[in-house]
Design an enzyme around this catalytic site. Sequence first.
Site, PDB file in Angstrom:
ATOM      1  CG  ASP A  94     -13.343 -19.692  58.200  1.00 42.61           C
ATOM      2  OD1 ASP A  94     -13.571 -20.757  58.786  1.00 42.61           O
ATOM      3  OD2 ASP A  94     -12.356 -18.958  58.213  1.00 42.61           O
ATOM      4  CG  ASP A 129     -11.415 -23.810  63.416  1.00 40.85           C
ATOM      5  OD1 ASP A 129     -12.247 -23.417  62.888  1.00 40.85           O
ATOM      6  OD2 ASP A 129      -9.999 -23.250  63.709  1.00 40.85           O
ATOM      7  CB  CYS A 280       4.139  -3.904  39.296  1.00 41.17           C
ATOM      8  SG  CYS A 280       2.771  -4.852  38.796  1.00 41.17           S
ATOM      9  CB  CYS A 282      -0.527  -5.347  36.857  1.00 41.96           C
ATOM     10  SG  CYS A 282      -0.792  -3.998  38.013  1.00 41.96           S
ATOM     11  CB  CYS A 285       1.553  -0.669  37.785  1.00 45.54           C
ATOM     12  SG  CYS A 285       1.079  -1.184  39.655  1.00 45.54           S
TER      13      CYS A 285
HETATM   14  N1  GUN Z   1      -9.156 -17.577  59.655  1.00 43.81           N
HETATM   15  C1  GUN Z   1      -8.007 -17.156  60.092  1.00 43.81           C
HETATM   16  N2  GUN Z   1      -7.358 -18.157  60.845  1.00 43.81           N
HETATM   17  C2  GUN Z   1      -8.396 -18.994  61.199  1.00 43.81           C
HETATM   18  C3  GUN Z   1      -8.604 -20.148  61.970  1.00 43.81           C
HETATM   19  O1  GUN Z   1      -7.377 -20.457  62.730  1.00 43.81           O
HETATM   20  N3  GUN Z   1      -9.455 -20.961  61.853  1.00 43.81           N
HETATM   21  C4  GUN Z   1     -10.602 -20.587  60.860  1.00 43.81           C
HETATM   22  N4  GUN Z   1     -11.821 -21.367  60.830  1.00 43.81           N
HETATM   23  N5  GUN Z   1     -10.737 -19.587  60.097  1.00 43.81           N
HETATM   24  C5  GUN Z   1      -9.467 -18.672  60.050  1.00 43.81           C
HETATM   25 ZN    ZN Z   2       0.639  -3.534  39.324  1.00 44.44          ZN
END
Ligand code: GUN
Ligand code: ZN
Length: 481
Positions: A94, A129, A280, A282, A285
Amino acid sequence: MFTNQKGMFEIVAKDVMGRIGKIETPHGKIETPALMPVINPNMEFIEPSKLVKIGAEIVITNSYIIYRNRRLREIALKKGIHKLLNVNIPVMTDSGSYQLMIYGDVEVSNREIIEFQKRIGSDIVVPLDIPTPPDAYYETAKRDLEETIKREREAVEICNGNFLLAIPLQGSTHWDLRRYSAKKASEIGGDLYAIGGIVPLMDSYRFDDAVKAVLEAKKYLPPSKPVHLFGVGHPMVFAMFVALGCDLFDSAAYALYAKDDRYLTPYGTEKLKDLQYFPCSCKICSDYTPEELRRIDKKEREVLIAEHNLIISFEEIRRVKQAIKQNELFELVEMRIRSHPYLVKAWRIVKHYFDLLEKYDPSAKQKFFYLGIESLMRPAIKRHHKKVLNVEIEKDEIVISSDLGVRADYYLKPVFGVVPAEMLEIYPAGHAEMPDNIEREAYEMAVEALKIFIEKNKKNGKKIKIILNDDWRKYLSEYEI
Ligand code: GUN
Ligand code: ZN
């Protein structure tokens, strides 16, 4: 971009608007729907080999955090993002947009952060963005979106290399802007679409608006490309969003929830302090009772809860995939939405997007379990109504009976209305299982279809005889015989 070439995303199975697919990345193929655990580059939480063992085929991290930290940046630039995180599976990065949303500012340009993601060898690159929050002023949302679109065009220009490019979608809660964003994104290109600005909606349980944001986008996105839903990582909603055509999710939830002793299940969140029993089995748990877990040191406990959270999240992804394979995704979604009234509300919104549902939902299935009035939205029903109207009838008098024990040409069934005798054994009407004390809405839907059927055939000069039992009489008094 890694591929504009055909076959980057291969769809292998479909149900509702969802699909099982394969995405080809520079670090190999991944199967979707996929959940990408968020890795914090500052701090290893659950070791990568364990993430893979639990089911991760791809992870996501934040390139902006790496870019801002000298030590991390140098390692990433020298050895690459995979070595830095110690993984050999695909890594999505990201861009710092999330920081932009939280802090209102970031110290990097779109071009710089894209170039950086390229240089560190990211498999999926995200431009910077602008995540506009819900209910923003229209003019603000529009201005932000235009800037996002500009940055996406720039991203496509910058992009040549061995990676995929994600195109984020924004537009706040202005649906025309959400549509505009999707239209522009599909013009711009890129390899996948990432629906953004959803986290604040999820945090405030505005699932209906999140559903709208997804569906308004889906109207204009090409079905041949994968769709990522940014920041949605609660297993309770996976079935629903996969059913609406989302292919990728990322989860910081598993770790964030664990930090405040919150325990995830596919039907909601529990506080560890409230649990006497684990629902659960797992590894975690089974090894501990809730009481034992509470007594463990905070840091260690956090990792254990996070591990459980991740295990059940991947379990839910597999359950969703199996439901797609068996064309039982409607049934799974209708079960899951019953975990929260606002999920019921959100799913009911989908009936306003019936054309979209009808366009995508496959018509060949085996099973139809009626699980409540939300089942009435399924395209199989309307398709049946249409099909019955097109059946050629040679006889002059048509006998319709609500009683299967009586010889007739057509039978009456709640939900489906008229069912030709020869269709009594075939999907959907013939395969439908429903309670015999079904809701009145199911009768009303059938009666509606019956009336249209009668009208059409009367116009064609047919005589119609209807044999009704008591269940039907109250809905059809005018036709009583
Ligand atoms: N992570 C959570 N929401 C967003 C988003 O709207 N844009 C980006 N780039 N990362 C995110
Ligand atoms: Zn669990």
